[in-house]
Design a protein around this motif. Structure first.
Motif, PDB file in Angstrom:
ATOM      1  N   SER A   1       0.828  -1.204   0.000  1.00  0.00           N
ATOM      2  CA  SER A   1       0.000   0.000   0.000  1.00  0.00           C
ATOM      3  C   SER A   1       0.862   1.254   0.000  1.00  0.00           C
ATOM      4  O   SER A   1       0.499   2.270  -0.607  1.00  0.00           O
ATOM      5  CB  SER A   1      -0.937  -0.005   1.217  1.00  0.00           C
ATOM      6  OG  SER A   1      -0.206  -0.187   2.420  1.00  0.00           O
TER       7      SER A   1
ATOM      8  N   VAL B   1      -6.561  -2.232  -7.893  1.00  0.00           N
ATOM      9  CA  VAL B   1      -5.871  -3.379  -7.303  1.00  0.00           C
ATOM     10  C   VAL B   1      -6.759  -4.611  -7.387  1.00  0.00           C
ATOM     11  O   VAL B   1      -7.940  -4.559  -7.024  1.00  0.00           O
ATOM     12  CB  VAL B   1      -5.493  -3.090  -5.833  1.00  0.00           C
ATOM     13  CG1 VAL B   1      -4.836  -4.318  -5.198  1.00  0.00           C
ATOM     14  CG2 VAL B   1      -4.565  -1.885  -5.744  1.00  0.00           C
TER      15      VAL B   1
ATOM     16  N   VAL C   1      -5.100   3.880  -9.889  1.00  0.00           N
ATOM     17  CA  VAL C   1      -4.678   2.497  -9.640  1.00  0.00           C
ATOM     18  C   VAL C   1      -5.889   1.647  -9.272  1.00  0.00           C
ATOM     19  O   VAL C   1      -6.708   2.040  -8.431  1.00  0.00           O
ATOM     20  CB  VAL C   1      -3.632   2.422  -8.507  1.00  0.00           C
ATOM     21  CG1 VAL C   1      -3.285   0.966  -8.202  1.00  0.00           C
ATOM     22  CG2 VAL C   1      -2.374   3.191  -8.889  1.00  0.00           C
TER      23      VAL C   1
ATOM     24  N   LEU D   1       2.045   1.781  -3.548  1.00  0.00           N
ATOM     25  CA  LEU D   1       0.956   2.295  -4.369  1.00  0.00           C
ATOM     26  C   LEU D   1       0.680   3.764  -4.062  1.00  0.00           C
ATOM     27  O   LEU D   1       0.367   4.550  -4.963  1.00  0.00           O
ATOM     28  CB  LEU D   1      -0.296   1.460  -4.150  1.00  0.00           C
ATOM     29  CG  LEU D   1      -0.196  -0.006  -4.565  1.00  0.00           C
ATOM     30  CD1 LEU D   1      -1.480  -0.749  -4.229  1.00  0.00           C
ATOM     31  CD2 LEU D   1       0.121  -0.133  -6.037  1.00  0.00           C
TER      32      LEU D   1
ATOM     33  N   LEU E   1       7.282   2.122  -8.851  1.00  0.00           N
ATOM     34  CA  LEU E   1       7.169   1.010  -7.914  1.00  0.00           C
ATOM     35  C   LEU E   1       8.536   0.462  -7.532  1.00  0.00           C
ATOM     36  O   LEU E   1       8.798   0.158  -6.367  1.00  0.00           O
ATOM     37  CB  LEU E   1       6.298  -0.094  -8.511  1.00  0.00           C
ATOM     38  CG  LEU E   1       4.816   0.251  -8.680  1.00  0.00           C
ATOM     39  CD1 LEU E   1       4.102  -0.835  -9.477  1.00  0.00           C
ATOM     40  CD2 LEU E   1       4.139   0.447  -7.327  1.00  0.00           C
TER      41      LEU E   1
END
Length: 299
Positions: free
Chosen positions: A108, A124, A122, A111, A288
């Motif tokens: 998290s 998920v 985003v 993200l 990321l």
């Protein structure tokens, strides 16, 4: 909790040896910079700087901390600066599949950095191994986090993080074993709680640490590692969990770590070959990976 901002302030103060100058360089007020240093001193449990007439003098703990984090923070800053230059050129939605447990406990933060760094949304998709790869294969997911090594004929990937497998039991069960050596023979007399009948994680722990099979009676199955931790917390059986799932329970005494240190698993960020030709996905990969290896418990 992430201490990235506080660590960044610490490194700047360490290099400047002056809180006021560091605060100015970072665009902070002096009280804010001082609060960041106090936070890091609370985290490490030691004084980091000694105030002098003109500036501050780093302590041995500060030298140690700076040696461990400064270069990593510089690398992250450079990577973020690199992707920031492209952030205005990418927009749209990134769909990421991955294990619900890792996404809940660790990813998290990764993200959040992706959302803050650019003009992307985003979505998920949490799931198990089969669901994760199916989402990648069908194009439902753009990228995926997976604990299994991707097939390099189909996917490109990078190592995103790592996890240590930990053998745990409720404290009362652990107390009943006090003084006994934790062996496969002993564990096989006890009930086990597992993800499924194939004993994932548990089987890997036994194979790696003991070189033997687990034959414990499975008294509960649940395809959610977070639920396994909850079942064992009630005092039923033992299990094997990733470190990020059970760290807080071990620290609080709700669970007890049994046996030798377990193996480490890599977690991978994967995508279909050729997918990075799309600027949005290339950008997401860079952000990321800039914040990779953030599961501190496995380091």
């Amino acid at each position: 909790m992430s201490y990235f901002v506080q660590l960044r302030t610490f490194v700047e103060v360490y290099r400047c040896k002056n809180i006021s100058r560091a605060a100015k360089n970072l665009g902070l007020s002096q009280p804010a910079a001082t609060a960041h240093i106090q936070t890091m001193e609370s985290v490490v449990g030691k004084s980091l700087f000694e105030r002098r007439h003109r500036g501050v003098e780093p302590s041995n703990a500060a030298h140690d901390l700076a040696g461990q984090v400064a270069n990593h923070l510089d690398a992250i800053e450079q990577k973020v600066a690199s992707v920031r230059t492209r952030s205005n050129d990418v927009s749209g939605t990134i769909t990421l599949a991955g294990p619900a447990e890792y996404i809940s406990y660790v990813a998290s933060a990764q993200l959040a950095n992706l959302l803050q760094a650019g003009n992307v949304d985003v979505v998920v998709l949490p799931g198990n191994r089969e669901q994760i790869y199916s989402a990648l294969d069908t194009g439902v997911a753009d990228m995926a986090i997976t604990a299994s090594l991707p097939d390099n004929k189909i996917y490109d990937f990078e190592v995103l993080d790592s996890e240590e497998l930990v053998l745990v039991a409720h404290r009362l069960l652990a107390q009943s074993l006090e003084g006994q050596t934790i062996t496969p023979a002993l564990l096989n007399t006890l009930p086990v709680v597992s993800y499924d009948s194939q004993l994932p994680l548990i089987r890997q722990y036994f194979d790696t640490v003991f070189k033997q099979n687990c034959t414990s009676k499975i008294i509960a199955r649940c395809p959610d590692i977070r639920a396994l931790a909850g079942i064992v917390r009630t005092g039923v059986g033992y299990t094997v969990l990733p470190d990020y799932i059970c760290h807080d329970d071990i620290q609080s005494g709700r669970l007890i770590k049994l046996g030798p240190q377990g193996p480490e698993n890599n977690l991978y960020l994967a995508w279909r070959k050729g997918a990075l030709a799309h600027p949005r996905l290339n950008y997401a990969r860079d952000v990321l990976m800039a914040f990779s290896n953030i599961n501190k418990y496995a380091k």
